[in-house]
Structure formats: C-alpha cells, structure tokens
Design a protein around this motif. Structure first.
Motif, PDB file in Angstrom:
ATOM      1  N   THR A   2      50.675  32.528  28.593  1.00 31.23           N
ATOM      2  CA  THR A   2      50.460  32.782  27.173  1.00 31.23           C
ATOM      3  C   THR A   2      48.982  33.025  26.892  1.00 31.23           C
ATOM      4  O   THR A   2      48.110  32.667  27.685  1.00 31.23           O
ATOM      5  CB  THR A   2      50.955  31.597  26.328  1.00 31.23           C
ATOM      6  N   ALA A   3      48.695  33.613  25.744  1.00 35.54           N
ATOM      7  CA  ALA A   3      47.311  33.842  25.336  1.00 35.54           C
ATOM      8  C   ALA A   3      46.653  32.511  24.980  1.00 35.54           C
ATOM      9  O   ALA A   3      47.307  31.553  24.587  1.00 35.54           O
ATOM     10  CB  ALA A   3      47.284  34.798  24.143  1.00 35.54           C
ATOM     11  N   GLY A   4      45.334  32.455  25.133  1.00 28.42           N
ATOM     12  CA  GLY A   4      44.598  31.232  24.815  1.00 28.42           C
ATOM     13  C   GLY A   4      43.301  31.173  25.581  1.00 28.42           C
ATOM     14  O   GLY A   4      42.766  32.205  26.003  1.00 28.42           O
ATOM     15  N   GLN A   5      42.791  29.953  25.781  1.00 25.07           N
ATOM     16  CA  GLN A   5      41.551  29.767  26.514  1.00 25.07           C
ATOM     17  C   GLN A   5      41.834  29.378  27.956  1.00 25.07           C
ATOM     18  O   GLN A   5      42.723  28.583  28.211  1.00 25.07           O
ATOM     19  CB  GLN A   5      40.693  28.674  25.852  1.00 25.07           C
ATOM     20  N   ASN A   6      41.040  29.931  28.877  1.00 23.61           N
ATOM     21  CA  ASN A   6      41.171  29.535  30.276  1.00 23.61           C
ATOM     22  C   ASN A   6      40.265  28.339  30.565  1.00 23.61           C
ATOM     23  O   ASN A   6      39.666  27.757  29.653  1.00 23.61           O
ATOM     24  CB  ASN A   6      40.870  30.715  31.216  1.00 23.61           C
ATOM     25  N   ALA A   7      40.143  27.967  31.838  1.00 22.95           N
ATOM     26  CA  ALA A   7      39.371  26.777  32.217  1.00 22.95           C
ATOM     27  C   ALA A   7      37.885  26.924  31.911  1.00 22.95           C
ATOM     28  O   ALA A   7      37.158  25.915  31.872  1.00 22.95           O
ATOM     29  CB  ALA A   7      39.563  26.502  33.701  1.00 22.95           C
ATOM     30  N   TYR A   8      37.425  28.158  31.659  1.00 24.71           N
ATOM     31  CA  TYR A   8      36.008  28.390  31.394  1.00 24.71           C
ATOM     32  C   TYR A   8      35.726  28.616  29.907  1.00 24.71           C
ATOM     33  O   TYR A   8      34.614  28.962  29.524  1.00 24.71           O
ATOM     34  CB  TYR A   8      35.517  29.586  32.208  1.00 24.71           C
ATOM     35  N   GLY A   9      36.745  28.441  29.068  1.00 31.58           N
ATOM     36  CA  GLY A   9      36.561  28.594  27.636  1.00 31.58           C
ATOM     37  C   GLY A   9      36.643  30.019  27.140  1.00 31.58           C
ATOM     38  O   GLY A   9      36.377  30.289  25.967  1.00 31.58           O
ATOM     39  N   ASP A  10      37.020  30.960  28.009  1.00 37.21           N
ATOM     40  CA  ASP A  10      37.145  32.356  27.610  1.00 37.21           C
ATOM     41  C   ASP A  10      38.535  32.625  27.046  1.00 37.21           C
ATOM     42  O   ASP A  10      39.528  32.058  27.511  1.00 37.21           O
ATOM     43  CB  ASP A  10      36.905  33.278  28.814  1.00 37.21           C
ATOM     44  N   GLN A  11      38.591  33.494  26.045  1.00 36.32           N
ATOM     45  CA  GLN A  11      39.872  33.901  25.486  1.00 36.32           C
ATOM     46  C   GLN A  11      40.557  34.890  26.432  1.00 36.32           C
ATOM     47  O   GLN A  11      39.929  35.846  26.891  1.00 36.32           O
ATOM     48  CB  GLN A  11      39.682  34.554  24.119  1.00 36.32           C
ATOM     49  N   VAL A  12      41.811  34.629  26.748  1.00 38.05           N
ATOM     50  CA  VAL A  12      42.573  35.517  27.629  1.00 38.05           C
ATOM     51  C   VAL A  12      43.851  35.948  26.926  1.00 38.05           C
ATOM     52  O   VAL A  12      44.392  35.225  26.089  1.00 38.05           O
ATOM     53  CB  VAL A  12      42.901  34.828  28.971  1.00 38.05           C
ATOM     54  N   LYS A  13      44.322  37.122  27.284  1.00 40.65           N
ATOM     55  CA  LYS A  13      45.548  37.651  26.706  1.00 40.65           C
ATOM     56  C   LYS A  13      46.754  37.179  27.513  1.00 40.65           C
ATOM     57  O   LYS A  13      46.626  36.765  28.662  1.00 40.65           O
ATOM     58  CB  LYS A  13      45.506  39.185  26.689  1.00 40.65           C
ATOM     59  N   GLN A  14      47.916  37.243  26.883  1.00 37.15           N
ATOM     60  CA  GLN A  14      49.128  36.898  27.610  1.00 37.15           C
ATOM     61  C   GLN A  14      49.423  37.964  28.661  1.00 37.15           C
ATOM     62  O   GLN A  14      49.103  39.143  28.477  1.00 37.15           O
ATOM     63  CB  GLN A  14      50.314  36.754  26.659  1.00 37.15           C
ATOM     64  N   ASP A  15      49.986  37.519  29.778  1.00 39.22           N
ATOM     65  CA  ASP A  15      50.324  38.479  30.819  1.00 39.22           C
ATOM     66  C   ASP A  15      51.459  37.929  31.669  1.00 39.22           C
ATOM     67  O   ASP A  15      51.743  36.727  31.657  1.00 39.22           O
ATOM     68  CB  ASP A  15      49.108  38.812  31.689  1.00 39.22           C
ATOM     69  N   ALA A  16      52.103  38.817  32.382  1.00 42.96           N
ATOM     70  CA  ALA A  16      53.181  38.455  33.306  1.00 42.96           C
ATOM     71  C   ALA A  16      52.861  39.074  34.652  1.00 42.96           C
ATOM     72  O   ALA A  16      52.330  40.187  34.733  1.00 42.96           O
ATOM     73  CB  ALA A  16      54.520  38.962  32.795  1.00 42.96           C
ATOM     74  N   GLU A  17      53.136  38.330  35.716  1.00 44.53           N
ATOM     75  CA  GLU A  17      52.840  38.845  37.048  1.00 44.53           C
ATOM     76  C   GLU A  17      53.840  38.310  38.051  1.00 44.53           C
ATOM     77  O   GLU A  17      54.452  37.254  37.862  1.00 44.53           O
ATOM     78  CB  GLU A  17      51.425  38.465  37.469  1.00 44.53           C
ATOM     79  N   LEU A  18      53.990  39.060  39.111  1.00 40.92           N
ATOM     80  CA  LEU A  18      54.879  38.670  40.196  1.00 40.92           C
ATOM     81  C   LEU A  18      54.227  37.582  41.032  1.00 40.92           C
ATOM     82  O   LEU A  18      53.050  37.675  41.391  1.00 40.92           O
ATOM     83  CB  LEU A  18      55.189  39.887  41.077  1.00 40.92           C
ATOM     84  N   SER A  19      54.962  36.531  41.328  1.00 42.02           N
ATOM     85  CA  SER A  19      54.484  35.493  42.233  1.00 42.02           C
ATOM     86  C   SER A  19      54.943  35.834  43.654  1.00 42.02           C
ATOM     87  O   SER A  19      55.375  36.954  43.924  1.00 42.02           O
ATOM     88  CB  SER A  19      55.009  34.131  41.794  1.00 42.02           C
ATOM     89  N   ASP A  20      54.860  34.872  44.576  1.00 42.38           N
ATOM     90  CA  ASP A  20      55.206  35.149  45.965  1.00 42.38           C
ATOM     91  C   ASP A  20      56.726  35.107  46.179  1.00 42.38           C
ATOM     92  O   ASP A  20      57.352  34.057  46.006  1.00 42.38           O
ATOM     93  CB  ASP A  20      54.531  34.136  46.890  1.00 42.38           C
TER      94      ASP A  20
END
Length: 230
Positions: free
Chosen positions: A16-34
């Motif tokens: 989901t969108a929000g802040q990452n561990a470094y305090g930066d705003q990130v957008k929501q995204d979906a990605e393939l895992s292993d």
C-alpha cells in the motif's frame, strides 16, 4: 494420497501507499514474488500426542529482490509440531531453515535513498544471505468454523556472506517478533485468508540504534490470500 501434496505456487505482493523505513512517501505497487515448488506431507507420525507435519519448498529467482541479489535458488524446509487443545484448537511449534544459493556474495540495495548531493543515506552495499532460521510458537484458537485467532511469537536468525571485494564482514542477525492474526475460511473450497500485524525487533545493535521493542516503525500489517486453482 490425501496426506501428501505437490504444488506450484505463484505468490504476489501488494504494497500500500505510505512511508517506507526511511520516511519517504511511496506509491502502492504489486510485484511478483519468488515462484516455488512445494511438497507437503501432513502425516509424518506422532511423538506422544504431538502431531508431526512437514513441507519442502524450492524457490526460483523470480522476484526483484532475488534478481538484484543474484540468488540462484532457495530451499526451505519446514517442520510443525502440533498439540491439540480441543476439537479445533491447537498449539504449534514451527521451525523453518532456509538455504540460499547465490551467484555472488554481495549486492547493491537499490531501495536506499539518496541525498540531493548524490550521497546515500546509508551504505547501499550489502552482503547476501547464506542461511536463515525461523522458530515460533503459535496458538490457533477457533472462534467458529470460519474464523480462528492465531497469536504467534518467535525468533528469526540470518547468516550473511562476507565479501573480500567490497570489504564487508560476515554477519549474524537475530530478530524477535510477535504476531497477531485472524484466519478466515469462507464457505468456498480452496480459498482462505490471514489478516493481522507483525512487530519485529532486531536483537543486535542496528544502524547505531539500541534495541527497542514494540516500535511502531517496526510493525507490518498484512493480508495473505491463498487460493487453490486445482
């Protein structure tokens, strides 16, 4: 054989969108895992009243993290020791060792942000994992046939390579975690959910910070969806 199953799993991650561990705003995204091949044996016998089950999973490098780190493959072995405390509830001890095959001992962490002058917030070089071990104790208490309450506490350990080229030492990191989750089993065959939150604390001095339990920034909320096609 109802006690054994061989499957191919194609997992996806949705952030989901929000802040990452470094305090930066990130957008929501979906990605393939292993993507991984999984063998499960639900009946490995008993030790007294304790029921034994196990899984073996071979992971292929289909995620961004695996591609960036140069992972060739990962083998995960899982053992579960379940003790029934009622018709539908149980206490479970789980142990999950991971073994990694890597094409290199170190990699570059592309998630580390940069300052305006081009310098990185922290050193983006990182050594790759050799092995991991997760152990946990979980209580599964059925509320009814559709919902279960599943608190869990455990330890995670990670062993990392050293890198002579990057002049990075080998590391051993230990983390403690607790998790609160609800399992949801809708009246639909082959579909179930797990929703909850996990808080993880590094038990080593990490990035100059002292050990601190229960910090909000170390909490992850999750919704896992399991769907069996056939």
């Amino acid at each position: 054989n109802a006690d054994q199953k061989l499957s191919v799993r194609v997992p996806f991650l949705f952030n989901t969108a929000g802040q990452n561990a470094y305090g930066d705003q990130v957008k929501q995204d979906a990605e393939l895992s292993d993507i991984h091949i999984a063998y499960a044996n639900y009946d490995l016998g008993y030790i007294g009243d304790v029921d034994l089950a196990g899984n073996a999973k071979l992971y292929l490098p289909t995620s961004k993290y695996a591609e960036n780190s140069g992972m060739i493959a990962k083998l995960r072995l899982e053992m579960f020791f379940d003790y029934s405390i009622g018709r539908f509830s149980y206490i479970s001890y789980g142990i999950k060792p991971d073994f990694f095959w890597q094409s290199r001992t170190a990699s570059f962490n592309n998630d580390i942000p940069q300052y305006p002058d081009g310098n990185y917030v922290t050193d983006p070089r990182q050594t790759n994992k050799q092995a991991s071990l997760e152990q946990y104790l979980e209580v599964a208490a059925d509320i009814n046939k559709y919902f279960s309450f599943k608190p869990r506490i455990g330890l995670e350990e990670d062993w990392y390579h050293s890198s002579a080229v990057e002049q990075l030492e080998a590391r051993h990191v230990t983390k403690a975690f607790y998790q609160v989750a609800f399992a949801i089993r809708p009246p639909m065959r082959g579909l179930n959910f797990l929703v909850g939150a996990t808080n993880t604390t590094v038990l080593n001095s990490y990035r100059g910070k002292d050990i601190a339990f229960g910090q909000p920034e170390n909490t992850q909320y999750f919704l896992m969806t399991n769907a069996f096609l056939f």
